[in-house]
Design a protein around this motif. Structure first.
Motif, short mmCIF file in Angstrom:
data_model
loop_
_atom_site.label_atom_id
_atom_site.label_comp_id
_atom_site.label_asym_id
_atom_site.label_seq_id
_atom_site.Cartn_x
_atom_site.Cartn_y
_atom_site.Cartn_z
N SER A 35 1.99 9.22 -8.28
CA SER A 35 2.53 9.61 -6.97
C SER A 35 1.79 8.90 -5.85
N ARG A 36 0.46 8.76 -5.97
CA ARG A 36 -0.31 8.07 -4.94
C ARG A 36 0.12 6.62 -4.80
N ILE A 37 0.39 5.98 -5.92
CA ILE A 37 0.84 4.59 -5.87
C ILE A 37 2.21 4.50 -5.20
N VAL A 38 3.12 5.38 -5.61
CA VAL A 38 4.48 5.37 -5.08
C VAL A 38 4.50 5.60 -3.58
N HIS A 39 3.65 6.49 -3.09
CA HIS A 39 3.65 6.84 -1.68
C HIS A 39 2.61 6.08 -0.86
#
Length: 226
Positions: A187-191
């Motif tokens: 999620s951190r990578i995606v956002h």
């Protein structure tokens, strides 16, 4: 029909710079992760084949945190990639004796294959869920940190006092925590919360490593208790 109407479909399909950056981080992360997993598996296989001794808890912790610190310092240079291979290779070496112990069980090969299959299934399913839904799991950060610290200390207690029930509980807890960490990091990578693919690779690798070891402990216990 106005010019704005004609231009709207093209505008809707434009890719923003942040989206391009996110895709690049994802591509580099999964590419490096694949290579480090293969390298780690090779060192683990060699360690098990030559029956190399386990370095022990203190040396393992010192090697892991030392190489982790080095990787963090070098993460913005090409040396950071080499440091990742050093870290994952070392962790693969520490995994070899553990694999050797389980392979010595009557159905050890089945136990190892079940742990590998379970790890792969969990990682793929959770990663796909985070990528497809694009949900923000950043709220899990504090809970995961606290849970990992507590589980780690409980694991040390189980090791020193040889409490099997506590050890199995810690393994089960780590399965849940590492699953949460996979969701959190993806999620951190995606956002855009994680823009360095070296550190993203390390985080996902640690999740997969601990997930595999925990499943191996649970399946191994089930095998010996039959």
């Amino acid at each position: 029909m106005s010019i704005e109407t004609l231009q709207r479909p093209a505008a809707e399909h434009q890719v923003t710079p942040s989206l391009i950056s996110t895709h690049r981080v994802l591509r580099n992360t999964y590419g490096l992760l694949s290579l480090t997993l293969l390298f780690s598996a090779a060192t683990a296989a060699a360690s098990a084949a030559f029956a190399l001794p386990h370095p022990g808890l203190l040396l393992t912790l010192a090697g892991f945190f030392g190489l982790l610190f080095l990787t963090s310092k070098l993460r913005d240079s090409g040396w950071g990639v080499l440091s990742v291979f050093g870290l994952t290779g070392f962790m693969g070496y520490t995994l070899g004796p553990i694999l050797g112990q389980h392979l010595a069980l009557p159905n050890g090969h089945q136990v190892v294959m079940m742990a590998m299959g379970g790890t792969a299934a969990i990682f793929v399913a959770l990663s796909a869920y985070a990528l497809v839904t694009r949900k923000d799991f950043s709220f899990m950060g504090g809970f995961l940190l606290a849970g990992i610290v507590v589980a780690f200390l409980a694991g040390l207690g189980a090791l020193f006092f040889d409490v099997t029930a506590l050890s199995l509980t810690v393994s089960a807890a780590f399965v849940l925590l590492m699953g949460g960490l996979i969701l959190f990091e993806t999620s951190r990578i995606v956002h855009g919360g994680e823009t360095n693919y070296v550190m993203a690779t390390v985080s996902l690798y640690v999740s997969i490593y601990n997930l595999f070891v925990s499943l191996l402990a649970l399946f191994g216990f089930g095998s010996t208790s039959d």
